[in-house]
Every structure is written in structure tokens, then in C-alpha cells.
Design a protein around this motif. Structure first.
Motif, short mmCIF file in Angstrom:
data_model
loop_
_atom_site.label_atom_id
_atom_site.label_comp_id
_atom_site.label_asym_id
_atom_site.label_seq_id
_atom_site.Cartn_x
_atom_site.Cartn_y
_atom_site.Cartn_z
N UNK A 322 91.41 25.75 33.17
CA UNK A 322 91.12 27.19 33.28
C UNK A 322 90.72 27.54 34.71
N UNK A 323 89.85 26.72 35.31
CA UNK A 323 89.41 26.98 36.68
C UNK A 323 90.53 26.74 37.68
N UNK A 324 91.41 25.76 37.38
CA UNK A 324 92.54 25.51 38.26
C UNK A 324 93.50 26.70 38.29
N UNK A 325 93.68 27.33 37.14
CA UNK A 325 94.55 28.51 37.12
C UNK A 325 94.01 29.59 38.04
N UNK A 326 92.70 29.70 38.11
CA UNK A 326 92.06 30.69 38.99
C UNK A 326 91.91 30.17 40.42
N UNK A 327 92.15 28.85 40.58
CA UNK A 327 91.93 28.17 41.86
C UNK A 327 90.53 28.46 42.39
#
Length: 647
Positions: A322-327
Motif C-alpha cells: 500500500x505504501x509502495x503504491x503511494x511511494x
């Protein structure tokens, strides 16, 4: 007697001269004559009498598959007159796959004729539930200790599917004795509903007292449609723990179908139900993952709550995704730094912590983590090596097998039977014998079996043996250039890298040409008959797909088809080989380019995500073995710098 095995010349390169001398001492002429005589005898077996069969057996001399000929004769028109012969055969070959098969056939025959005493005499524990139940029934009827017999029945009865009809008589006696408890009935209903055979629930309902039948109704309706969980007034609170379990199960499925209904129903249910800690944790974890995959606005709140309720690696991985999608690199670093070490010591989290450090300007810390990962032979190790610009590590440490151990293995009767069965393309029975042979070895000898199967070019069994024994550093045997000429030719014909085709086949079937998946994907590259029919524009029989030549041709053709669909992007084509190209296109970014490693880490399907990582790692290994490309040209050098553009 000479060791009667044949091997390809290619196998010599992996063996010492002394081992080669043991393995390649052959009497090919004798063996080929025996094999031909065996096949002739097998074809005429049905018309032979016992004297004729005895003459054939004598002529076959020491041929390994003689017991298969005898067993087939005994199984054909089996009768009570065969008792002495079957007893002698089972005694001589006790524990072997062919004896186990004959014993089961014999027991089935005895059961049909109600030969109780003989059945009990010949019975050995088996996975066949019908025979287990028949044995317990006959023991009970013969006056065996009832407590012992009855103690075996709860585990047989309490399964989430219908049991064989042979179990009905002994189950009936047990139930009549009053030993079937309500708890067992309720537990079996739960098993049937939660992943089992829900069609048995109406029968199980009849076993419950009237005031508890509603539990069966609630389980069944929620299994058929999880949205039924919203009808909370149907749960009167008579059995609060079970009612809460049904709602927990229903909500855990509903969140994937209707997020808003699941969220509002859970809020209502919390005021009406006393969920246990484990039930509540199940709901929260399922909600967190489902909302994270869908990028729901409340996903992070649920992910944080899930980490507080009960840390779980799967939820942790989705929090990371989830955090990777938001970078959101600062949050990624904090998530991994502050989580329990037993969760974040995995290579995956250490790689992404290094990535976060690098982007946040903490380069020295990033390099330390990358350097540690780069020592390992895996997806993240190869990625780390590429980011450092250093040579990746294969850690190749071939097995060192002694002459004595190899001699012991090749001279085992089961080994000889396995080899001959494989030569006759009876792969299933060959594998049974090969596994049986390895059971006869000491623990420190078992890994050497991979040397033998590799020399046979029986690559799937080498791979499985090494995996089973935990010996993962014999890279040449774990990643063989199997069907080398065929795979290379078909890859070149379709203008795709041969190392990619090898990697796909290695991941799909471990080079097992007769592999068949539950979905009916077949052969080396696991081609579905429907896919073959589409690509060939004609009907392709399922059996044809078990032919390595046909399978490799269609499999490589399919890789080219996927490349054409996806702008020649092998990463997307790899994901498509597992999930389908339309689904993969749906996963592409909507507005901005995304780094390829982030895209892979956020693939919604766990199976496809792990598949892509495995194929990329395998491709790197095969690239090393086939091409020796420069560090700047490797699969991971390109992958680590790749970005995927919006669809």
C-alpha cells in the motif's frame, strides 16, 4: 551383474571418472532384449496360464519389472483361488508401490465378498478411507475392543465432505451407541461450509436438535452468498460463539465483494456480537488486505489496526505494498524499522528498507543492506546486486557423492524398477518407485539420489529431491538445461531469449513432460488445451500436450503471442503467462510511470506476484549458464531501471 543403466554423454561433465565408471557400466543389449520380451509378455498376459507365466519369468531372468508382470496377472480376474499366490507376492515385495497397489485391489475384492477374516489378515494401513472403514467394521464385528474401534471414528467422520459409503455401517453403529456429539456435528458443519462440501450441510442439519438447526441454515446461506451475513437478526444468541464465527467467516468473504456492506455490517455486528480475539483479528486482517488491494481511502487505518491487533506477515506485506503504491518512502522506512524483527528480517523487507534509505538520502545504510542481500541467490539478492552494480552470487556448490553411495542407490531394486518404468514412459509408477527407493536410504545418502536422477536426465526428480532434502546450492542440477536443443530452437524460432523459455518451463513443471495441473494445464510449459487450440487454430488433443516437442513449440509460440500483445515487454508477458494478458493490462498504472520493482511488489494476486519473482530469478540463473552477459546487460540490470508506463 552389471549395473544396467544408460545415460547421456552430457552427464559425464558433472561426474568424477570413478563415479562415471560405476554409473555407465551397462549391458545395453541384454537390457533392450529383456525390455522387448517384457512388453510382448505383457500384451499376451491375459491368455497365459500360470505355467506359461512362470516360463516367461524365467526367460526374463533378472529384469527389474518382473513383479509388475506378476502383479498384473494376479489382479486380472482376481479370485479366492489366488490367496496363496497373493500372500507370497505381498510378502516378497512388502512395502513396494506395486505390492501396495495389489494389496488394495485384493482388499477391495475381499470386501465385496464379505471375506472378513481374510480382509483383517491382509489389511495394512492405507489412505483409502473405504478400506479403513471396512477394516474397523470387520474388527468390531469380530469382537475387537469397542472403545478402540470407536476411538478411530471421530477423525474419519469429522471431515468437510461426504465419506465413502463403505463407512456408513460402522458410522451407524457408532452413532447408535450415542457417541456422536453435538460439538462434532457443529464442527463438521463448519468444515463443510468453510471450504468444504457444503451440500452435506442439509444432512448434518438433521442430526442436530430442533433448537440448533438454525446454525446449519446460517452456515449454508452465508457459504452460498456472504451478503446474507447482513441479516444479523437471524442470530438469536443461543450459541454466541458459533454465531460470531459464522459472521466472522461471512464478513471475511464479503469484504472482497462489497466493501461498504462489509464495513457497515461489521460496525453493527460489534454491538450485537461478542467476537473472540481470534475472530476479531481474522476480520480486521481480511479487511486490511482487501482494502489495501483496492486502495480504499480507509486502508491505512485498517492496516495499522491489524498490526496492533496481532502482527501477521501477510498483512505486513500488504501494508508495505500500500505504501509502495503511494511511494511514501518515509512511512515505508518507519514501518519496517518499527515492526517486529521476526517479520522484517525477511529479504523482501530488507530490500525495500534499502530502497527507502537510498531515496531518503541515507545511502551508506542502503549500501550495507544491499551488500548483505547481494550475497544470496534469490530475487531480492539479484535486485540488490544490480542496484550496487556488482556481480550477483550464484553460490553454486555441487553435491559431492561417494562411489559407495551411488553404487548402493543404483543397485536398489526400486531404483532399477524406477528406471525401467521411466524408459517405458510410465512416469507415474516410475516416480512412486523412485520415492520408495529414497526411503531405503540413510538421511545422509538421500541427496545423492539427485546425482543419479540428474544423470538419467530425469530433471524433475533431481529438483524435487534437492528441494525435499533442503540442498539448494547445486545450481546446475536445480536449474538444468533440460530439453536444451528443443527449448533453444523453439525460443529462437519465436525471437525470444532462450533463458526466458527455460525459466518458464522450470517454474511451470520443473521439466516434467507429463505434468498435469488441477486446471488441466499440461506438459513442460503447462499449456491449457484451450490455449493450444486458439494458438494452433485447430483442436490439439490433451495427450499431444504431453509430448515435449509439441508442448515446447506451443509454449514458446504463446510467449511470442504475449509479447506481441504487450509491446514486447517480457516482464508483462511473464505475468500474463500466469494471470492472462487482459488482467495484467488492468494492473498497469493509470496516470504516472511506476518503477518495475514496485509494480511487481504490488501485483494483487499473490500467486502471480510470486510467479513473476521466481521466473525473473530463474531467468537470471539461466542467463548466466547460457550466455554470460556483461553485468550491464543482465536481466536484473535492465529490470532494476525499468519503469512501466500507464496503460
Amino acid at each position: 551383474m552389471l549395473v544396467t543403466f544408460t545415460f547421456s554423454a552430457k552427464a559425464y561433465s558433472q561426474l568424477s571418472d570413478e563415479l562415471s565408471e560405476v554409473l555407465f557400466a551397462v549391458d545395453k543389449t541384454k537390457l533392450e532384449k529383456q525390455r522387448a520380451a517384457f512388453l510382448r509378455a505383457e500384451r499376451g498376459l491375459w491368455s497365459m496360464d500360470n505355467n506359461e507365466l512362470l516360463a516367461v519369468v524365467q526367460d526374463l531372468d533378472d529384469y527389474p519389472l518382473i513383479p509388475y508382470l506378476i502383479a498384473k496377472k494376479l489382479s486380472y480376474r482376481i479370485s479366492l483361488d489366488d490367496e496363496d499366490s497373493i500372500r507370497a507376492f505381498l510378502h516378497q515385495y512388502d512395502g513396494t508401490p506395486i505390492a501396495n497397489s495389489l494389496r488394495s485391489d485384493w482388499l477391495e475384492y475381499l470386501a465385496k465378498r464379505n471375506q472378513r477374516e481374510l480382509f483383517i489378515e491382509f489389511y495394512r494401513h492405507t489412505r483409502r478411507v473405504s478400506l479403513q472403514c471396512q477394516f474397523l467394521r470387520y474388527q468390531y464385528e469380530a469382537g475387537a475392543d469397542k472403545d478402540y474401534v470407536f476411538s478411530q471414528l471421530p477423525d474419519l467422520w469429522n471431515v468437510g465432505k461426504s465419506q465413502d459409503k463403505a463407512c456408513d455401517p460402522i458410522f451407524g453403529v457408532w452413532i447408535k451407541a450415542g457417541l456422536l456429539t453435538e460439538d462434532l456435528i457443529l464442527h463438521r458443519i463448519e468444515k463443510a461450509a468453510d471450504g468444504g462440501q457444503h451440500t452435506i450441510i442439509p444432512y448434518l442439519r438433521t442430526l442436530l436438535p430442533d433448537d440448533k438447526k438454525y446454525i446449519a441454515d446460517r452456515w449454508r446461506e452465508v457459504r452460498k452468498d456472504p451478503s446474507n451475513v447482513r441479516h444479523l437478526l437471524r442470530y438469536p444468541g443461543k450459541l454466541p460463539g458459533i454465531e460470531a464465527q459464522i459472521i466472522s467467516y461471512g464478513l471475511s468473504r464479503l469484504i472482497w465483494r462489497d466493501e461498504n456492506l462489509a464495513l457497515t455490517t461489521f460496525e453493527r455486528a460489534k454491538t450485537l456480537m461478542a467476537f473472540s480475539d481470534s475472530q476479531k483479528a481474522r476480520i480486521i486482517h481480511r479487511f486490511a488486505v482487501a482494502l489495501a488491494i483496492d486502495a480504499h481511502p480507509d486502508a491505512e487505518k485498517w492496516l495499522i489496526e491489524a498490526s496492533q491487533v496481532e502482527p501477521e506477515s501477510e498483512t505486513m506485506r500488504w501494508h508495505l505494498a500500500y505504501l509502495l503504491k503511494k511511494q511514501d518512502w518515509q512511512s515505508i522506512a518507519l514501518l519496517i524499522e518499527k515492526s517486529a524483527p521476526q517479520l522484517t528480517n525477511e529479504n523482501q523487507f530488507q530490500y525495500w528498507l534499502a530502497r527507502a534509505y537510498g531515496i531518503l538520502g541515507r545511502n551508506d545504510e542502503a549500501k550495507v543492506l544491499y551488500a548483505q542481500l547481494a550475497k544470496e541467490r534469490h530475487y531480492y539478492g539479484f535486485l540488490a546486486s544490480a542496484r550496487l552494480g556488482v556481480q550477483h552470487s550464484l553460490q553454486n556448490n555441487p553435491i559431492e557423492a561417494s562411489v559407495d553411495t551411488i553404487t548402493k542407490i543404483v543397485n536398489l531394486p526400486a531404483t532399477k524398477r524406477a528406471y525401467e518404468l521411466r524408459k517405458l514412459e510410465r512416469f507415474y509408477h516410475a516416480r512412486l518407485e523412485w520415492v520408495h527407493a529414497q526411503r531405503e536410504l540413510m538421511d545422509n545418502e538421500k541427496v545423492a539420489a539427485a546425482v543419479v536422477s540428474s544423470a538419467w536426465e530425469w530433471h524433475d526428480q533431481s529438483i524435487f529431491t534437492l528441494s525435499r532434502e533442503g540442498y539448494l546450492d547445486d545450481v546446475d542440477r536445480r536449474f538444468p538445461q533440460a530439453f536444451s536443443e528443443l527449448m533453444t530452437r523453439e525460443a529462437q524460432k519465436n525471437d525470444i531469449p532462450a533463458e526466458w523459455a527455460f525459466a518458464i518451463a522450470r517454474r511451470e513443471s520443473s521439466f516434467m513432460p507429463d505434468a498435469i495441473s488441477p486446471a488441466d494445464a499440461r506438459g513442460l510449459m503447462q499449456i491449457l488445451p484451450s490455449t493450444a487450440r486458439y494458438l494452433e487454430n485447430r483442436r490439439v488433443s490433451s495427450n499431444d500436450l504431453l509430448d515435449a516437442d509439441i508442448n515446447a513449440r506451443i509454449g514458446n509460440k504463446y510467449l511470442r503471442y504475449l509479447m506481441n500483445k504487450l509491446d514486447n515487454n517480457a516482464l508483462l508477458a511473464t505475468a500474463s503467462y500466469n494471470a492472462g494478458w487482459r488482467k495484467v493490462r488492468d494492473w498497469l498504472p493509470e496516470s504516472e510511470a511506476v518503477p518495475a520493482d514496485i509494480w511487481v511488489e504490488t501485483i494483487p494476486f499473490r500467486e502471480t506476484r510470486n510467479y513473476v519473482k521466481a521466473v525473473l530469478a530463474y531467468q537470471q540463473i539461466y542467463e548466466d549458464r547460457l550466455n554470460q552477459k556483461s553485468q550491464e546487460q543482465t536481466v536484473f540490470a535492465q529490470f532494476s531501471n525499468m519503469e512501466l508506463l500507464p496503460n
